[in-house]
Design an enzyme around this catalytic site. Structure first.
Site: not given
Ligand code: GAR
Length: 191
Positions: A139, A148, A96-97, A110, A112, A15
């Site tokens: 963030s 992060d 991924r880390i 990134n 978060h 998204s």
């Molecule tokens: C989002 O909420 C993003 O902040 C999170 O993954 C989701 C992806 O949603 N990322 C993390 O947690 C990174 N550590 P999306 O695929 O609908 O964009």
């Protein structure tokens, strides 16, 4: 016209990827056009791949499980990204880390789903909800060797409402994500 190129890396739903493509890709800000030159996904069935097609964009699939270790996977990412000659890499739900092989060579940001440094890691939405804190948030930060943990670029918070459910909490987070990430990209590249 001056053009700045971005690469977007994602793993799943996409998204945020779609939001960036809508709000930023092929648009001009302060006389600078932002162009998405590369999409990479590490999961071959990710829904984001379909979302990108609506914009006429193909995604390069690089599956991490085809590599012996994190370093080998990161080497491949670096090779492909360097070839595309982009100005900024955006991790939009890229789960991924990353090792110093990547973080020392690539300028990346990134997204978060928490108010960092609180709730680092892969389960930030649930953990922040369950913490009972009255504030949740999002963030955007530079990617560093520390998970992060890189320098913050932007944060936005919201207040927990009475009896807020986990679904409502998550919805608020995604709503803010869809504002904050594109704002950060525009500020960094065209600000
Ligand atoms: C989002 O909420 C993003 O902040 C999170 O993954 C989701 C992806 O949603 N990322 C993390 O947690 C990174 N550590 P999306 O695929 O609908 O964009």
């Amino acid at each position: 016209m001056f053009i700045k190129k971005i690469a977007i890396l994602f793993s799943g739903n996409g998204s945020n990827l779609e939001n960036i493509l809508q709000k930023v890709h092929n648009r001009v800000f302060n006389g600078i056009k932002i162009e998405c030159a590369l999409l990479i996904c590490n999961k071959k069935d990710a829904f984001g791949i379909e979302r990108a097609k609506k914009f006429g964009l193909e995604t390069m699939i690089i599956e991490n499980n085809k590599f012996q270790n994190r370093e080998e996977f990161d080497k491949k990412l670096v090779e492909v990204i360097k070839k595309a000659n982009v100005d900024l890499v955006i991790l939009a739900g890229f789960m991924r880390i990353l090792t110093p092989i990547f973080t020392n060579r690539i300028k990346a940001i990134n997204l978060h789903p928490s108010i960092l440094p609180l709730f680092k890691g892969a389960n930030a939405i649930k953990e922040s909800f369950e913490s009972g804190m009255m504030l949740g948030g999002v963030s955007v930060h530079y990617v560093s060797e520390e998970l992060d943990g890189g320098k913050l670029i932007k944060q936005r918070a919201f207040e927990r409402t009475r009896d807020m459910s986990l679904d409502e909490w998550e919805e608020q987070i995604h709503k803010i994500e869809h504002e904050l990430l594109s704002e950060a990209i525009i500020e960094i590249l065209c600000g």
